[in-house]
Design a protein around this motif. Structure first.
Motif, PDB file in Angstrom:
ATOM      1  N   PHE A  25       0.825  -1.212   0.000  1.00  0.00           N
ATOM      2  CA  PHE A  25       0.000   0.000   0.000  1.00  0.00           C
ATOM      3  C   PHE A  25       0.857   1.259   0.000  1.00  0.00           C
ATOM      4  O   PHE A  25       2.013   1.248   0.438  1.00  0.00           O
ATOM      5  CB  PHE A  25      -0.865   0.056   1.267  1.00  0.00           C
ATOM      6  CG  PHE A  25      -2.045  -0.886   1.289  1.00  0.00           C
ATOM      7  CD1 PHE A  25      -2.405  -1.644   0.186  1.00  0.00           C
ATOM      8  CD2 PHE A  25      -2.820  -0.990   2.444  1.00  0.00           C
ATOM      9  CE1 PHE A  25      -3.505  -2.500   0.223  1.00  0.00           C
ATOM     10  CE2 PHE A  25      -3.922  -1.840   2.498  1.00  0.00           C
ATOM     11  CZ  PHE A  25      -4.262  -2.602   1.391  1.00  0.00           C
ATOM     12  N   GLU A  43      -2.543  -4.596  -5.459  1.00  0.00           N
ATOM     13  CA  GLU A  43      -2.701  -3.266  -4.875  1.00  0.00           C
ATOM     14  C   GLU A  43      -1.349  -2.790  -4.396  1.00  0.00           C
ATOM     15  O   GLU A  43      -0.860  -3.155  -3.337  1.00  0.00           O
ATOM     16  CB  GLU A  43      -3.716  -3.094  -3.741  1.00  0.00           C
ATOM     17  CG  GLU A  43      -3.826  -1.582  -3.395  1.00  0.00           C
ATOM     18  CD  GLU A  43      -4.941  -1.178  -2.427  1.00  0.00           C
ATOM     19  OE1 GLU A  43      -5.924  -1.905  -2.239  1.00  0.00           O
ATOM     20  OE2 GLU A  43      -4.790  -0.079  -1.862  1.00  0.00           O
ATOM     21  N   HIS A  75      -4.724  -0.730  -8.329  1.00  0.00           N
ATOM     22  CA  HIS A  75      -5.229  -2.040  -7.909  1.00  0.00           C
ATOM     23  C   HIS A  75      -5.909  -2.671  -9.125  1.00  0.00           C
ATOM     24  O   HIS A  75      -7.138  -2.786  -9.190  1.00  0.00           O
ATOM     25  CB  HIS A  75      -6.212  -1.875  -6.747  1.00  0.00           C
ATOM     26  CG  HIS A  75      -6.528  -3.152  -6.020  1.00  0.00           C
ATOM     27  ND1 HIS A  75      -5.982  -4.378  -6.346  1.00  0.00           N
ATOM     28  CD2 HIS A  75      -7.356  -3.403  -4.962  1.00  0.00           C
ATOM     29  CE1 HIS A  75      -6.446  -5.300  -5.528  1.00  0.00           C
ATOM     30  NE2 HIS A  75      -7.291  -4.744  -4.676  1.00  0.00           N
ATOM     31  N   HIS A 102     -14.920   7.936   5.533  1.00  0.00           N
ATOM     32  CA  HIS A 102     -14.245   6.802   6.182  1.00  0.00           C
ATOM     33  C   HIS A 102     -13.471   7.367   7.363  1.00  0.00           C
ATOM     34  O   HIS A 102     -12.961   8.492   7.283  1.00  0.00           O
ATOM     35  CB  HIS A 102     -13.295   6.143   5.170  1.00  0.00           C
ATOM     36  CG  HIS A 102     -12.769   4.799   5.594  1.00  0.00           C
ATOM     37  ND1 HIS A 102     -11.753   4.658   6.505  1.00  0.00           N
ATOM     38  CD2 HIS A 102     -13.133   3.552   5.227  1.00  0.00           C
ATOM     39  CE1 HIS A 102     -11.522   3.353   6.686  1.00  0.00           C
ATOM     40  NE2 HIS A 102     -12.333   2.664   5.916  1.00  0.00           N
ATOM     41  N   ARG A 162     -10.559   6.526   8.512  1.00  0.00           N
ATOM     42  CA  ARG A 162      -9.098   6.525   8.364  1.00  0.00           C
ATOM     43  C   ARG A 162      -8.685   7.034   6.988  1.00  0.00           C
ATOM     44  O   ARG A 162      -9.499   7.107   6.082  1.00  0.00           O
ATOM     45  CB  ARG A 162      -8.566   5.102   8.527  1.00  0.00           C
ATOM     46  CG  ARG A 162      -8.781   4.498   9.907  1.00  0.00           C
ATOM     47  CD  ARG A 162      -8.267   3.059   9.951  1.00  0.00           C
ATOM     48  NE  ARG A 162      -6.973   2.946   9.290  1.00  0.00           N
ATOM     49  CZ  ARG A 162      -6.617   1.905   8.544  1.00  0.00           C
ATOM     50  NH1 ARG A 162      -7.424   0.887   8.364  1.00  0.00           N
ATOM     51  NH2 ARG A 162      -5.423   1.890   7.978  1.00  0.00           N
ATOM     52  N   LEU A 167      -7.242   6.424   3.560  1.00  0.00           N
ATOM     53  CA  LEU A 167      -7.060   5.268   2.672  1.00  0.00           C
ATOM     54  C   LEU A 167      -6.332   5.690   1.398  1.00  0.00           C
ATOM     55  O   LEU A 167      -6.395   6.851   0.984  1.00  0.00           O
ATOM     56  CB  LEU A 167      -8.418   4.658   2.310  1.00  0.00           C
ATOM     57  CG  LEU A 167      -9.249   4.088   3.455  1.00  0.00           C
ATOM     58  CD1 LEU A 167     -10.472   3.352   2.885  1.00  0.00           C
ATOM     59  CD2 LEU A 167      -8.436   3.137   4.330  1.00  0.00           C
ATOM     60  N   PRO A 168      -5.663   4.731   0.757  1.00  0.00           N
ATOM     61  CA  PRO A 168      -4.946   5.024  -0.494  1.00  0.00           C
ATOM     62  C   PRO A 168      -5.892   5.412  -1.637  1.00  0.00           C
ATOM     63  O   PRO A 168      -7.106   5.231  -1.531  1.00  0.00           O
ATOM     64  CB  PRO A 168      -4.259   3.692  -0.820  1.00  0.00           C
ATOM     65  CG  PRO A 168      -4.366   2.843   0.389  1.00  0.00           C
ATOM     66  CD  PRO A 168      -5.517   3.334   1.184  1.00  0.00           C
ATOM     67  N   VAL A 221      -7.451   2.158  -5.452  1.00  0.00           N
ATOM     68  CA  VAL A 221      -8.700   1.599  -5.995  1.00  0.00           C
ATOM     69  C   VAL A 221      -9.404   2.611  -6.912  1.00  0.00           C
ATOM     70  O   VAL A 221      -9.725   2.282  -8.061  1.00  0.00           O
ATOM     71  CB  VAL A 221      -9.616   1.078  -4.863  1.00  0.00           C
ATOM     72  CG1 VAL A 221     -10.993   0.721  -5.384  1.00  0.00           C
ATOM     73  CG2 VAL A 221      -8.968  -0.123  -4.176  1.00  0.00           C
ATOM     74  N   CYS A 234     -15.491  -2.371  -3.591  1.00  0.00           N
ATOM     75  CA  CYS A 234     -14.442  -3.399  -3.664  1.00  0.00           C
ATOM     76  C   CYS A 234     -14.355  -4.259  -2.415  1.00  0.00           C
ATOM     77  O   CYS A 234     -13.776  -5.340  -2.458  1.00  0.00           O
ATOM     78  CB  CYS A 234     -13.107  -2.724  -3.938  1.00  0.00           C
ATOM     79  SG  CYS A 234     -12.582  -1.603  -2.608  1.00  0.00           S
ATOM     80  N   LEU A 235     -14.883  -3.771  -1.268  1.00  0.00           N
ATOM     81  CA  LEU A 235     -14.750  -4.420   0.036  1.00  0.00           C
ATOM     82  C   LEU A 235     -13.267  -4.429   0.458  1.00  0.00           C
ATOM     83  O   LEU A 235     -12.418  -4.500  -0.418  1.00  0.00           O
ATOM     84  CB  LEU A 235     -15.320  -5.837   0.055  1.00  0.00           C
ATOM     85  CG  LEU A 235     -16.771  -5.992  -0.451  1.00  0.00           C
ATOM     86  CD1 LEU A 235     -17.194  -7.458  -0.362  1.00  0.00           C
ATOM     87  CD2 LEU A 235     -17.739  -5.129   0.366  1.00  0.00           C
ATOM     88  N   PRO A 236     -12.953  -4.338   1.719  1.00  0.00           N
ATOM     89  CA  PRO A 236     -13.853  -4.316   2.866  1.00  0.00           C
ATOM     90  C   PRO A 236     -14.570  -2.967   2.955  1.00  0.00           C
ATOM     91  O   PRO A 236     -13.980  -1.934   2.618  1.00  0.00           O
ATOM     92  CB  PRO A 236     -12.907  -4.497   4.059  1.00  0.00           C
ATOM     93  CG  PRO A 236     -11.625  -3.857   3.614  1.00  0.00           C
ATOM     94  CD  PRO A 236     -11.541  -4.145   2.129  1.00  0.00           C
ATOM     95  N   ARG A 287     -16.989  -0.203   5.270  1.00  0.00           N
ATOM     96  CA  ARG A 287     -17.496   0.241   6.569  1.00  0.00           C
ATOM     97  C   ARG A 287     -18.973   0.555   6.399  1.00  0.00           C
ATOM     98  O   ARG A 287     -19.334   1.584   5.800  1.00  0.00           O
ATOM     99  CB  ARG A 287     -16.753   1.497   7.024  1.00  0.00           C
ATOM    100  CG  ARG A 287     -15.253   1.321   7.120  1.00  0.00           C
ATOM    101  CD  ARG A 287     -14.874   0.668   8.430  1.00  0.00           C
ATOM    102  NE  ARG A 287     -13.429   0.679   8.602  1.00  0.00           N
ATOM    103  CZ  ARG A 287     -12.815   0.981   9.747  1.00  0.00           C
ATOM    104  NH1 ARG A 287     -13.510   1.318  10.808  1.00  0.00           N
ATOM    105  NH2 ARG A 287     -11.505   0.938   9.844  1.00  0.00           N
TER     106      ARG A 287
HETATM  107  C1  SN0 Z   1      -7.812  -0.658   1.222  1.00  0.00           C
HETATM  108  C2  SN0 Z   1      -7.905   0.559   0.299  1.00  0.00           C
HETATM  109  O1  SN0 Z   1      -7.042   0.716  -0.584  1.00  0.00           O
HETATM  110  O2  SN0 Z   1      -8.839   1.344   0.439  1.00  0.00           O
HETATM  111  C3  SN0 Z   1      -7.986  -1.938   0.434  1.00  0.00           C
HETATM  112  C4  SN0 Z   1      -9.162  -2.021  -0.487  1.00  0.00           C
HETATM  113  C5  SN0 Z   1      -9.156  -3.188  -1.401  1.00  0.00           C
HETATM  114  N1  SN0 Z   1      -8.849  -0.564   2.215  1.00  0.00           N
HETATM  115  C6  SN0 Z   1      -8.600  -0.455   3.509  1.00  0.00           C
HETATM  116  O3  SN0 Z   1      -7.453  -0.407   3.905  1.00  0.00           O
HETATM  117  C7  SN0 Z   1      -9.786  -0.387   4.470  1.00  0.00           C
HETATM  118  C8  SN0 Z   1      -9.349  -0.468   5.887  1.00  0.00           C
HETATM  119  C9  SN0 Z   1     -10.415  -0.042   6.880  1.00  0.00           C
HETATM  120  O4  SN0 Z   1     -10.009   0.164   8.005  1.00  0.00           O
HETATM  121  O5  SN0 Z   1     -11.596   0.060   6.567  1.00  0.00           O
END
Ligand code: SN0
Length: 320
Positions: free
Chosen positions: A112, A142, A147, A176, A178, A180-181, A184, A277-279, A281
Motif C-alpha cells: 500500500f 494493490e 489495484h 471513512h 481513516r 485510505l490510499p 482503488v 471493492c470491500l472491505p 465500513r
Molecule cells: C484498502 C484501500 O485501498 O482502500 C484496500 C481495499 C481493497 N482498504 C482499507 O485499507 C480499508 C481499511 C479499513 O479500516 O476500513
C-alpha cells in the motif's frame, strides 16, 4: 504479459472480457499451463479477497501458490536505498527480491501507499524494485497507486450485469474514519475510461484524483447531480491525493456523512446497481439498506476477483 499494473497491460478490453467469461465458465480448462509452476504472493499489508482469490486462481491453473506475509512471518524488509540498517529491519529488498524470484515463476505484490511522501508513492518505488530485480513477471495486488486486479473484476461485473449497452457508471467518494490510499479509485477510473461506459466521478472539493487517472472523465462536485440516471454506483473512500496542495497528500479532509450512499442517493439513479471493492465500513460508506438490497453486487463483484486474477496469471503463464 510481463507485468500487470495498468489497463494497457491487458491489451484489447473486449478480448480480455471475452476471455474472462470463458475462464469463469470453464475454470479448470487451463490446468496444464501451471504444472510445475510456482507463484509467490508477497503481502506487506492485510488482505482477504486478494490473498484468497489469487491463491484460488493459481490453483485453478494448476500452479503452486506460496504466500509470504512480510512483517509477519519473514524478516522485516528495508525498502529504502542507501540507509544504515541499524534498526529493526533485518534484510533489504535488494537481496530479498532476487531470492524470491529464484524460487518462483511469477510474483504478486501487495504494498500500500505510505500516504506521507506523494512522490515516493506515485513513483511506485516498491513495485518498481520487484520489476527491476526479480527477473519475473510481476502482478500488482494493490500497490501504492493502482489495484488492477480489482478494476478488472469490477469491469467484468459491470459487463455481466449491465442492462443497457452503454451504462452510466458513477464513482462516488464516501466518508471513512481513516486515511485510505487512492489505488482503488485510480485504477477504477483508468479502466472505466478505457471501457464502453459513460463515466462520472464525484467527490468533495480537494479530493481531485491524479490527472493521469482521471483522463477525460467528467468530474461533478454535486453528488446528487452526478448520481442522476446512474446505472451503476461505485462507492469508495480515498484520502487527499494532494494534486493541487502537495502538503495535504494523504490527509482526511472530510468525514461528511452527507456523502454516505443511502436510499435517498439511490432514488435519483436509474435503479442503479451498487458496487464496492470491500472491505466496506457499513453506514459510513454505504447504508445497510443499500448494501443489503437486491441491487447490491458486492458479493458477485468479489467472486469475480478469482476470474480477473486467473486471466492475468493465464496470460503470464502463456508468455513465460
Ligand atoms: C484498502 C484501500 O485501498 O482502500 C484496500 C481495499 C481493497 N482498504 C482499507 O485499507 C480499508 C481499511 C479499513 O479500516 O476500513
Amino acid at each position: 504479459m510481463k507485468s500487470f499494473f495498468h489497463v494497457q497491460d491487458i491489451g484489447n478490453l473486449d478480448a480480455a472480457l471475452e476471455e474472462a467469461l470463458e475462464v469463469k465458465k470453464n475454470p479448470f480448462a487451463w490446468k496444464h499451463l501451471g504444472i510445475d509452476k510456482t507463484i509467490i504472493l508477497v503481502f506487506f499489508n492485510n488482505s482477504l479477497r486478494t490473498r484468497l482469490s489469487s491463491q484460488k486462481a493459481a490453483l485453478n491453473l494448476g500452479m503452486n501458490p506460496i504466500v509470504l506475509n512480510v512483517n509477519g512471518d519473514s524478516w522485516k524488509l528495508e525498502t529504502e536505498m542507501g540507509v544504515v540498517m541499524d534498526g529493526d529491519k533485518s534484510e533489504h529488498l535488494r537481496e530479498a527480491i532476487p531470492v524470491i524470484g529464484s524460487f518462483c515463476d511469477i510474483i504478486g505484490v501487495r504494498s500500500f501507499a505510505g500516504l506521507t511522501d506523494r512522490e515516493k508513492d506515485y513513483g511506485e518505488e516498491i513495485l518498481r524494485q520487484f520489476i527491476d530485480y526479480s527477473g519475473r513477471p510481476v502482478i500488482s495486488l494493490e500497490s501504492a497507486t493502482v489495484h488492477p486486479c480489482q478494476a478488472f473484476a469490477d469491469l467484468i461485473t459491470i459487463e455481466e450485469h449491465k442492462e443497457r449497452k452503454r451504462p452510466k457508471v458513477v464513482m462516488t467518494w464516501a466518508p471513512h474514519p481513516r486515511a485510505l490510499p487512492q489505488a482503488v479509485p485510480n485504477s477504477f477510473a483508468e479502466w472505466m475510461n478505457a471501457a464502453d461506459v459513460d463515466f462520472v466521478i464525484t467527490h468533495p472539493e480537494g479530493y481531485e484524483l491524479d490527472p493521469r487517472f482521471v483522463g477525460d472523465a467528467e468530474v461533478e462536485y454535486d453528488q446528487m447531480k452526478a448520481l442522476e440516471g446512474a446505472d451503476f454506483v461505485y462507492a469508495k473512500n480515498w484520502s487527499c491525493p494532494g494534486v493541487s496542495l502537495p502538503e495535504e497528500y494523504g490527509k482526511v479532509l472530510s468525514k461528511d456523512m452527507g456523502w454516505t450512499v443511502d436510499a435517498k442517493h439511490m432514488a435519483v439513479t436509474n435503479n442503479a446497481q451498487f458496487l464496492h471493492c470491500l472491505p466496506v465500513r457499513r453506514n459510513m460508506i454505504v447504508s445497510d439498506e443499500v448494501i443489503d438490497s437486491p441491487r447490491s453486487l458486492v458479493i458477485p463483484e468479489a467472486a469475480n476477483r478469482v476470474v480477473s486474477a486467473q486471466v492475468v496469471m493465464k496470460r503470464m503463464l502463456e508468455s513465460l
